[in-house]
Scaffold this active site. Structure first.
Site, mmCIF file in Angstrom:
data_model
loop_
_atom_site.group_PDB
_atom_site.id
_atom_site.type_symbol
_atom_site.label_atom_id
_atom_site.label_comp_id
_atom_site.label_asym_id
_atom_site.label_seq_id
_atom_site.Cartn_x
_atom_site.Cartn_y
_atom_site.Cartn_z
ATOM 1 N N ALA A 45 0.837 -1.210 0.000
ATOM 2 C CA ALA A 45 0.000 0.000 0.000
ATOM 3 C C ALA A 45 0.869 1.256 0.000
ATOM 4 O O ALA A 45 0.518 2.262 -0.641
ATOM 5 C CB ALA A 45 -0.915 -0.015 1.221
ATOM 6 N N ASN A 187 17.635 -3.463 0.264
ATOM 7 C CA ASN A 187 18.445 -2.496 1.002
ATOM 8 C C ASN A 187 19.692 -3.234 1.511
ATOM 9 O O ASN A 187 19.930 -4.393 1.138
ATOM 10 C CB ASN A 187 17.635 -1.820 2.115
ATOM 11 C CG ASN A 187 17.231 -2.793 3.220
ATOM 12 O OD1 ASN A 187 17.759 -3.896 3.330
ATOM 13 N ND2 ASN A 187 16.296 -2.381 4.055
ATOM 14 N N GLY A 228 23.441 6.395 -0.607
ATOM 15 C CA GLY A 228 22.762 6.537 -1.896
ATOM 16 C C GLY A 228 22.255 5.208 -2.418
ATOM 17 O O GLY A 228 21.862 4.336 -1.635
ATOM 18 N N ASP A 250 12.693 9.674 10.305
ATOM 19 C CA ASP A 250 12.030 8.363 10.388
ATOM 20 C C ASP A 250 12.180 7.682 9.022
ATOM 21 O O ASP A 250 11.685 8.205 8.020
ATOM 22 C CB ASP A 250 10.543 8.584 10.730
ATOM 23 C CG ASP A 250 9.756 7.282 10.867
ATOM 24 O OD1 ASP A 250 10.332 6.206 10.645
ATOM 25 O OD2 ASP A 250 8.555 7.364 11.189
ATOM 26 N N ALA A 253 9.116 3.325 5.459
ATOM 27 C CA ALA A 253 8.536 3.468 4.110
ATOM 28 C C ALA A 253 9.448 4.176 3.116
ATOM 29 O O ALA A 253 9.046 4.386 1.964
ATOM 30 C CB ALA A 253 7.173 4.168 4.148
ATOM 31 N N ALA A 254 10.680 4.509 3.499
ATOM 32 C CA ALA A 254 11.576 5.168 2.539
ATOM 33 C C ALA A 254 11.873 4.238 1.358
ATOM 34 O O ALA A 254 11.887 4.674 0.197
ATOM 35 C CB ALA A 254 12.864 5.586 3.231
ATOM 36 N N GLY A 255 12.075 2.953 1.666
ATOM 37 C CA GLY A 255 12.338 2.004 0.589
ATOM 38 C C GLY A 255 11.123 1.816 -0.314
ATOM 39 O O GLY A 255 11.257 1.664 -1.534
ATOM 40 N N ASP A 256 9.944 1.825 0.273
ATOM 41 C CA ASP A 256 8.712 1.698 -0.523
ATOM 42 C C ASP A 256 8.564 2.907 -1.449
ATOM 43 O O ASP A 256 8.210 2.777 -2.626
ATOM 44 C CB ASP A 256 7.482 1.610 0.394
ATOM 45 C CG ASP A 256 7.636 0.530 1.455
ATOM 46 O OD1 ASP A 256 8.291 -0.491 1.184
ATOM 47 O OD2 ASP A 256 7.109 0.718 2.574
HETATM 48 O O1 RIB Z 1 8.133 -0.514 4.781
HETATM 49 C C1 RIB Z 1 7.429 0.030 5.845
HETATM 50 C C2 RIB Z 1 6.216 -0.785 6.182
HETATM 51 O O2 RIB Z 1 6.608 -2.035 6.683
HETATM 52 C C3 RIB Z 1 5.332 -0.183 7.240
HETATM 53 O O3 RIB Z 1 4.371 0.694 6.717
HETATM 54 C C4 RIB Z 1 4.727 -1.390 7.926
HETATM 55 O O4 RIB Z 1 3.372 -1.542 7.708
HETATM 56 C C5 RIB Z 1 5.509 -2.574 7.382
HETATM 57 O O5 RIB Z 1 4.787 -3.268 6.467
#
Ligand code: RIB
Length: 317
Positions: A45, A187, A228, A250, A253-256
């Site tokens: 998501a 990562n 990087g 924080d 979710a940086a990788g997402d």
């Molecule tokens: O990559 C971050 C995510 O990992 C969080 O939003 C958490 O829900 C886990 O799935």
């Protein structure tokens, strides 16, 4: 550029309960939180929401439970104008939940209750096969049953879509998965899990990528945080983009966000070097705010960070 427009995400949806702490508690210890928040999360998501914020057209294949968290997540997706037809509500199970603790230095640790994500089975993925096969890019992570990830990758490859697998959370992968992946995006921790090499230097990143390419991955992108990101191809291509200088609070979710940025840029017809730079900017911005979907940047923020650093780009090495 292909006439395919859609970017499909086959992945997890969670609600993140995140607490900020001065330091992580020891076993048996209770510590007070310095802050608390609830936000949409789940690696799948997060990627879909980041794509929508960047102006792409994500199609999310996912399951939610029939509960308040699930309804909240649907409302978030609806507010972003996302197509919800690939999302099923599963009765009798809870929606996915992640308990996220973030230390003052920005490091996090996460406990996941998979809930409805564990019910994303092969037959559900198959039922959405035509949308997956017809996409330009299909993004995967490892918060669904591995058989469902494999099925989705196979459908996408057979249909001519390009596949991007984020091997997160870190887990060993069977050999047959690699050949189904056009871009593998670990990562540093995930790279070490998959190769035994922690890529904390340029030479180690090269050595780790060589192992992943030898196992059959089409291309390898190593997300190296403050170092990087690297992109390697089997023909000897090696690109590196330095990290954008931002004040990180924080890393959740940086990788997402990075993966969404990379796919969005490629889908617009940008080169891999340009897409790597764009992805680094999106990932960097996601570290500047707390939470997951609350932290991923929109298009305007991303373009403005890119414009502020015209000399920072992906270079061959
Ligand atoms: O990559 C971050 C995510 O990992 C969080 O939003 C958490 O829900 C886990 O799935």
């Amino acid at each position: 550029m292909s006439d395919r427009q859609e970017i499909c995400v086959v992945g997890s949806v969670n609600t993140d309960l995140h607490a900020c702490v001065e330091r992580f508690p020891l076993a048996g210890e209770t510590v007070g939180a310095t802050g608390f928040g609830v936000s949409g999360g789940g690696k799948g998501a997060n990627q879909a929401v980041a794509l929508a914020k960047l102006g792409a057209r994500p199609f999310l294949v996912a399951k939610l439970g029939d509960d308040a968290f699930g309804r909240d997540r649907l409302a978030d997706f609806l507010a972003l104008g996302m197509d919800l037809s690939g999302i099923r509500v599963e009765s009798g199970v809870s929606s996915g939940v992640a308990l996220v603790e973030t230390e003052s230095g920005g490091q996090n640790r996460i406990v996941i209750a998979a809930g409805a994500n564990a019910a994303v089975d092969e037959s559900f993925v198959l039922s959405l096969g035509p949308r997956i096969a017809g996409a330009a890019f299909v993004l995967f992570q490892l918060e669904l049953p591995l058989a469902s990830v494999r099925r989705g990758l196979s459908i996408a490859k057979a249909g001519g879509a390009a596949t991007i697998l984020d091997p997160a959370p870190a887990a060993p992968l069977p050999d047959d998965i690699f050949a189904l992946v056009d871009y593998l995006t670990p990562n540093e921790t995930e790279t070490e899990t998959l190769t035994g090499i922690l890529p904390d230097s340029r030479d180690k990143a090269i050595a780790a990528a060589a192992r992943l390419l030898a196992r059959g991955a089409g291309r390898v992108i190593i997300k190296a945080g403050s170092r990087g990101a690297y992109l390697f191809g089997p023909e000897g291509l090696a690109l590196r983009c330095a990290a954008f200088p931002v004040a990180a609070v924080d890393t959740t979710a940086a990788g997402d966000a990075f993966n969404a940025g990379f796919a969005a840029a490629l889908a617009e017809g940008r080169s891999e070097a340009e897409a790597l730079r764009f992805a680094c900017a999106v990932g960097a911005l996601a570290t500047t705010r707390r939470g997951a979907q609350t932290a991923v940047p929109d298009r305007a923020e991303t373009e403005s960070l890119l414009a502020a650093h015209p000399g920072l780009g992906a270079e061959r090495f």
